[in-house]
Motif scaffolding. Structure first.
Motif, short mmCIF file in Angstrom:
data_model
loop_
_atom_site.label_atom_id
_atom_site.label_comp_id
_atom_site.label_asym_id
_atom_site.label_seq_id
_atom_site.Cartn_x
_atom_site.Cartn_y
_atom_site.Cartn_z
N LEU A 11 0.84 -1.19 0.00
CA LEU A 11 0.00 0.00 0.00
C LEU A 11 0.87 1.24 0.00
N THR A 12 0.40 2.29 -0.68
CA THR A 12 1.14 3.54 -0.76
C THR A 12 0.24 4.69 -0.32
N ILE A 13 0.80 5.58 0.47
CA ILE A 13 0.07 6.79 0.87
C ILE A 13 0.35 7.83 -0.20
N HIS A 14 -0.69 8.20 -0.94
CA HIS A 14 -0.54 9.10 -2.08
C HIS A 14 -0.62 10.57 -1.70
N ALA A 15 -1.42 10.90 -0.69
CA ALA A 15 -1.61 12.30 -0.31
C ALA A 15 -2.13 12.37 1.11
N TYR A 16 -1.99 13.54 1.71
CA TYR A 16 -2.52 13.76 3.05
C TYR A 16 -2.72 15.26 3.25
N GLY A 17 -3.56 15.58 4.17
CA GLY A 17 -3.83 16.97 4.53
C GLY A 17 -4.49 17.00 5.89
N PRO A 18 -4.83 18.18 6.37
CA PRO A 18 -5.48 18.25 7.69
C PRO A 18 -6.79 17.46 7.69
N GLY A 19 -6.84 16.41 8.48
CA GLY A 19 -8.05 15.63 8.64
C GLY A 19 -8.29 14.54 7.62
N TRP A 20 -7.35 14.25 6.73
CA TRP A 20 -7.53 13.18 5.74
C TRP A 20 -6.21 12.61 5.27
N ILE A 21 -6.30 11.35 4.78
CA ILE A 21 -5.15 10.65 4.22
C ILE A 21 -5.68 9.81 3.05
N GLU A 22 -4.94 9.81 1.95
CA GLU A 22 -5.32 9.01 0.79
C GLU A 22 -4.34 7.85 0.62
N VAL A 23 -4.90 6.63 0.62
CA VAL A 23 -4.11 5.41 0.47
C VAL A 23 -4.61 4.67 -0.77
N ASN A 24 -3.71 4.46 -1.71
CA ASN A 24 -4.05 3.76 -2.96
C ASN A 24 -5.34 4.30 -3.58
N GLY A 25 -5.47 5.62 -3.60
CA GLY A 25 -6.61 6.26 -4.25
C GLY A 25 -7.86 6.38 -3.41
N GLU A 26 -7.86 5.85 -2.19
CA GLU A 26 -9.02 5.92 -1.31
C GLU A 26 -8.75 6.92 -0.18
N LYS A 27 -9.69 7.85 0.01
CA LYS A 27 -9.51 8.90 1.01
C LYS A 27 -10.15 8.49 2.34
N PHE A 28 -9.40 8.69 3.42
CA PHE A 28 -9.85 8.36 4.77
C PHE A 28 -9.86 9.62 5.63
N SER A 29 -10.88 9.74 6.47
CA SER A 29 -10.96 10.90 7.36
C SER A 29 -11.02 10.47 8.83
N LYS A 116 9.13 -4.64 6.40
CA LYS A 116 7.87 -5.02 7.04
C LYS A 116 7.53 -3.93 8.04
N VAL A 117 6.73 -2.98 7.61
CA VAL A 117 6.43 -1.81 8.41
C VAL A 117 4.93 -1.56 8.47
N VAL A 118 4.48 -1.09 9.62
CA VAL A 118 3.09 -0.67 9.82
C VAL A 118 3.13 0.76 10.34
N VAL A 119 2.26 1.60 9.80
CA VAL A 119 2.15 2.97 10.29
C VAL A 119 0.76 3.15 10.91
N ALA A 120 0.73 3.71 12.11
CA ALA A 120 -0.51 4.03 12.80
C ALA A 120 -0.65 5.55 12.76
N LEU A 121 -1.66 6.02 12.05
CA LEU A 121 -1.81 7.45 11.79
C LEU A 121 -2.99 8.02 12.58
N LEU A 122 -2.69 8.93 13.48
CA LEU A 122 -3.71 9.55 14.31
C LEU A 122 -4.26 10.79 13.61
N LEU A 123 -5.54 10.76 13.33
CA LEU A 123 -6.26 11.92 12.81
C LEU A 123 -7.25 12.33 13.89
N GLU A 124 -6.94 13.39 14.58
CA GLU A 124 -7.79 13.80 15.71
C GLU A 124 -9.04 14.49 15.21
N THR A 125 -10.15 14.16 15.89
CA THR A 125 -11.43 14.77 15.53
C THR A 125 -11.82 15.80 16.55
#
Length: 125
Positions: A11-29, A116-125
């Protein structure tokens, strides 16, 4: 000799910004974990505030099969309490802490190297 860029199957993180992250074309909030291990999919990490973290939140990361965990602590660098890291320490898994933007960039580099890496990304609400 023909030179070609390495292509990663992770998996690749393609973009990120305040309150969102895009992984393989899918945006997460919401907070999520992303793994470079084969067959992995981005998973929701049920954490919405740094102050609410506990050792149980790091347990799935310790059981992921990763050799290294990157913790993206939000918009600013904040270090986890040692007690939260007990599951990782018990299994001899390294943890690096950085702000979420830096964690996204670092994950991509390590994943592209086949780590072999895992990233845990905190997006605070």
């Amino acid at each position: 000799m023909k030179l070609q860029p390495d292509k990663s199957s992770s998996l690749t993180i393609h973009a990120y910004g305040p309150g969102w992250i895009e992984v393989n074309g899918e945006k997460f909030s919401h907070s999520l974990t992303v793994s470079s291990l084969a067959g992995a999919v981005p998973e929701k990490w049920a954490v919405s505030q740094f102050g609410a973290l506990k050792a149980e939140d790091f347990e799935p990361l310790a059981n992921s099969g990763a050799e290294l965990v990157i913790f993206g602590s939000g918009q600013r660098l904040r270090f986890p309490q040692p007690i939260w890291l007990a599951p990782l320490i018990a299994r001899g898994i390294g943890l690096e802490t950085m702000d979420t933007a830096a964690a996204c960039r670092t994950y991509n580099i390590l994943a592209s190297e086949g780590r072999k890496v895992v990233v845990a990304l905190l997006l605070e609400t």
